[in-house]
Design a protein around this motif. Structure first.
Motif, mmCIF file in Angstrom:
data_model
loop_
_atom_site.group_PDB
_atom_site.id
_atom_site.type_symbol
_atom_site.label_atom_id
_atom_site.label_comp_id
_atom_site.label_asym_id
_atom_site.label_seq_id
_atom_site.Cartn_x
_atom_site.Cartn_y
_atom_site.Cartn_z
ATOM 1 N N PRO A 271 47.094 79.270 32.559
ATOM 2 C CA PRO A 271 47.242 78.241 33.588
ATOM 3 C C PRO A 271 46.220 78.433 34.702
ATOM 4 C CG PRO A 271 49.053 79.815 33.684
ATOM 5 C CD PRO A 271 48.293 80.120 32.433
ATOM 6 N N PHE A 272 45.726 77.324 35.216
ATOM 7 C CA PHE A 272 44.650 77.348 36.208
ATOM 8 C C PHE A 272 45.093 76.601 37.453
ATOM 9 C CE2 PHE A 272 40.728 75.924 38.221
ATOM 10 C CZ PHE A 272 39.944 77.064 38.162
ATOM 11 N N ALA A 273 44.840 77.181 38.605
ATOM 12 C CA ALA A 273 45.175 76.557 39.885
ATOM 13 C C ALA A 273 43.946 76.513 40.780
ATOM 14 C CB ALA A 273 46.300 77.315 40.591
ATOM 15 N N LEU A 274 43.766 75.381 41.449
ATOM 16 C CA LEU A 274 42.724 75.226 42.455
ATOM 17 C C LEU A 274 43.410 75.142 43.809
ATOM 18 C CD1 LEU A 274 39.703 74.651 43.188
ATOM 19 C CD2 LEU A 274 40.252 72.207 42.953
ATOM 20 N N VAL A 275 43.122 76.103 44.691
ATOM 21 C CA VAL A 275 43.748 76.166 46.004
ATOM 22 C C VAL A 275 42.722 75.753 47.059
ATOM 23 C CG1 VAL A 275 44.899 77.644 47.690
ATOM 24 C CG2 VAL A 275 45.327 77.983 45.242
ATOM 25 N N LEU A 276 43.073 74.743 47.852
ATOM 26 C CA LEU A 276 42.145 74.120 48.791
ATOM 27 C C LEU A 276 42.604 74.348 50.224
ATOM 28 C CD1 LEU A 276 41.938 70.837 46.715
ATOM 29 C CD2 LEU A 276 40.130 72.563 46.891
ATOM 30 N N HIS A 277 41.728 74.967 50.998
ATOM 31 C CA HIS A 277 42.090 75.332 52.372
ATOM 32 C C HIS A 277 41.949 74.164 53.336
ATOM 33 C CE1 HIS A 277 37.965 75.503 54.001
ATOM 34 N NE2 HIS A 277 37.589 76.114 52.876
ATOM 35 N N GLY A 278 42.516 74.348 54.517
ATOM 36 C CA GLY A 278 42.394 73.380 55.592
ATOM 37 C C GLY A 278 41.305 73.766 56.568
ATOM 38 N N GLY A 279 41.388 73.213 57.785
ATOM 39 C CA GLY A 279 40.329 73.409 58.765
ATOM 40 C C GLY A 279 40.140 74.847 59.200
ATOM 41 N N GLY A 280 41.184 75.657 59.071
ATOM 42 C CA GLY A 280 41.085 77.053 59.480
ATOM 43 C C GLY A 280 40.322 77.933 58.520
ATOM 44 N N GLY A 281 39.922 77.383 57.380
ATOM 45 C CA GLY A 281 39.118 78.146 56.434
ATOM 46 C C GLY A 281 39.940 78.845 55.370
ATOM 47 N N PRO A 282 39.266 79.536 54.455
ATOM 48 C CA PRO A 282 39.935 80.115 53.291
ATOM 49 C C PRO A 282 40.993 81.155 53.617
ATOM 50 C CG PRO A 282 37.628 80.804 53.404
ATOM 51 C CD PRO A 282 37.803 79.718 54.412
ATOM 52 N N ARG A 283 40.871 81.836 54.740
ATOM 53 C CA ARG A 283 41.876 82.864 55.064
ATOM 54 C C ARG A 283 43.263 82.258 55.224
ATOM 55 N NH1 ARG A 283 43.459 82.839 60.249
ATOM 56 N NH2 ARG A 283 42.278 81.562 61.731
ATOM 57 N N ARG B 283 38.276 72.215 32.362
ATOM 58 C CA ARG B 283 39.643 72.484 32.799
ATOM 59 C C ARG B 283 40.563 71.306 32.491
ATOM 60 N NH1 ARG B 283 39.769 77.945 33.610
ATOM 61 N NH2 ARG B 283 38.011 78.601 34.894
ATOM 62 N N ARG B 284 41.816 71.648 32.169
ATOM 63 C CA ARG B 284 42.837 70.642 31.898
ATOM 64 C C ARG B 284 44.136 71.049 32.598
ATOM 65 N NH1 ARG B 284 41.486 66.000 29.352
ATOM 66 N NH2 ARG B 284 43.481 65.975 28.267
ATOM 67 N N ASP B 285 44.927 70.049 32.970
ATOM 68 C CA ASP B 285 46.258 70.294 33.555
ATOM 69 C C ASP B 285 46.189 71.278 34.718
ATOM 70 O OD1 ASP B 285 47.864 68.616 31.862
ATOM 71 O OD2 ASP B 285 47.511 70.061 30.257
ATOM 72 N N VAL B 286 45.243 71.089 35.591
ATOM 73 C CA VAL B 286 45.058 71.993 36.731
ATOM 74 C C VAL B 286 46.137 71.738 37.779
ATOM 75 C CG1 VAL B 286 43.489 72.638 38.614
ATOM 76 C CG2 VAL B 286 42.583 72.120 36.327
ATOM 77 N N LEU B 287 46.696 72.811 38.319
ATOM 78 C CA LEU B 287 47.596 72.720 39.462
ATOM 79 C C LEU B 287 46.754 72.727 40.732
ATOM 80 C CD1 LEU B 287 50.480 72.834 40.716
ATOM 81 C CD2 LEU B 287 50.226 75.340 40.711
ATOM 82 N N LEU B 288 46.808 71.629 41.492
ATOM 83 C CA LEU B 288 46.097 71.542 42.764
ATOM 84 C C LEU B 288 47.053 71.876 43.897
ATOM 85 C CD1 LEU B 288 44.167 68.154 42.318
ATOM 86 C CD2 LEU B 288 43.448 70.450 41.626
ATOM 87 N N VAL B 289 46.662 72.825 44.731
ATOM 88 C CA VAL B 289 47.470 73.196 45.895
ATOM 89 C C VAL B 289 46.576 73.089 47.113
ATOM 90 C CG1 VAL B 289 48.949 74.936 46.955
ATOM 91 C CG2 VAL B 289 48.742 74.840 44.450
ATOM 92 N N GLY B 290 46.964 72.227 48.055
ATOM 93 C CA GLY B 290 46.135 72.020 49.235
ATOM 94 C C GLY B 290 46.926 72.128 50.515
ATOM 95 N N SER B 291 46.323 72.736 51.522
ATOM 96 C CA SER B 291 46.931 72.882 52.841
ATOM 97 C C SER B 291 46.159 72.042 53.846
ATOM 98 C CB SER B 291 46.894 74.364 53.261
ATOM 99 O OG SER B 291 47.251 74.526 54.617
ATOM 100 N N SER B 292 46.869 71.210 54.625
ATOM 101 C CA SER B 292 46.266 70.373 55.661
ATOM 102 C C SER B 292 45.214 69.435 55.056
ATOM 103 C CB SER B 292 45.698 71.242 56.781
ATOM 104 O OG SER B 292 45.342 70.477 57.901
#
Length: 257
Positions: free
Chosen positions: A6-18, A69-78
């Motif tokens: 399983p593959f997940a793409l995690v996307l940060h908000g304005g505060g950056g990757p931390r 990639r297929r069936d990627v879980l996208l997780v995004g903050s802000s």
């Protein structure tokens, strides 16, 4: 046939990757996780053609497509949540990206215009005011800018300029809410109960515009519930993944075999 990792793409908000590091750590035992730094953040270059959230969403879709990639879980903050929704909308309408997005988790995402629930004017807030709107416990979120080094101050200033260039000073797209009705993948809209950047009422309206969405509230947390109250955040995320992502993708792999 061996099930895909399983593959997940995690996307940060304005505060950056931390700011999404806890999400990455939480998913890593079960997922192959990619958590990129958006172009223009933390000293990275931003090509001139990446001038909007839609453009950045296209860049990430192209990367996932190129990697097969297929069936990627996208997780995004802000604003990361906004990027994730834009990716899902585009994947729904563009056959090149069919099957890439499997599910979306939008954590206190901005981007939509909701009547009666304005997005806080992020760019007009000083650090203390930002902590007041973004955190359940503002003292925990406040960082005295006088403690910054010159390099840290320069990075923060550059990050703010990049966010204004990509997300706009309003951090919204007046067309987004209407376009969310096209989504067919499962979506979890997760909001901190004390968020005043975008309120839980805003999040509820966002979820109501998505036919496949569910909405949840994390108590004693603001705009970054995974930082402020992770113990109450992970059960919602884990239950959503188990119910709406793992079962569906495992079933697809079994049928393919």
């Amino acid at each position: 046939m061996t099930p895909r990792v399983p593959f997940a793409l995690v996307l940060h908000g304005g505060g950056g990757p931390r700011t999404v590091a806890p999400v990455v750590a939480h998913l890593t035992p079960a997922f192959d996780v990619l958590a990129p730094t958006h172009p223009g953040w933390d000293g990275t270059d931003r090509p001139e053609d990446i001038d909007s959230i839609r453009a950045l969403a296209g860049v990430y879709l192209d990367r996932l497509h190129a990697e097969g990639r297929r069936d990627v879980l996208l997780v995004g903050s802000s604003i990361g949540g906004w990027i994730a929704l834009e990716m899902a909308i585009r994947a729904r309408s563009d056959e090149r990206y069919a099957g890439i997005v499997g599910a979306v988790i939008d954590i206190d995402g901005v981007g939509a215009v909701v009547d009666g629930e304005p997005i806080a004017d992020f760019f007009s807030l000083d650090p203390r005011q930002l902590a007041e709107v973004a955190w359940h416990d503002p003292d925990r979120g406040f960082v005295d800018p006088s403690s910054f080094t010159d390099e840290q101050r320069a990075v923060q200033l550059a990050n703010g300029k990049t966010m204004a260039a990509i997300a706009g000073r309003s951090m919204s797209d007046p067309d987004l809410l209407a376009r969310l009705g096209d989504l067919e993948v499962p979506v979890l809209v997760l909001f901190g109960a004390s968020d005043r950047v975008v309120t839980p009422a805003y999040g509820r309206a966002l979820a109501a515009a998505i036919p496949t969405a569910e909405f949840a509230v994390v108590p004693e947390a603001g705009h970054l519930p995974h930082l402020e109250n992770p113990a109450a955040t992970w059960p919602w995320i884990d239950a959503f993944i188990e119910a709406h992502w793992i079962n569906r993708t495992i079933g697809r792999d079994e049928r393919a075999s």
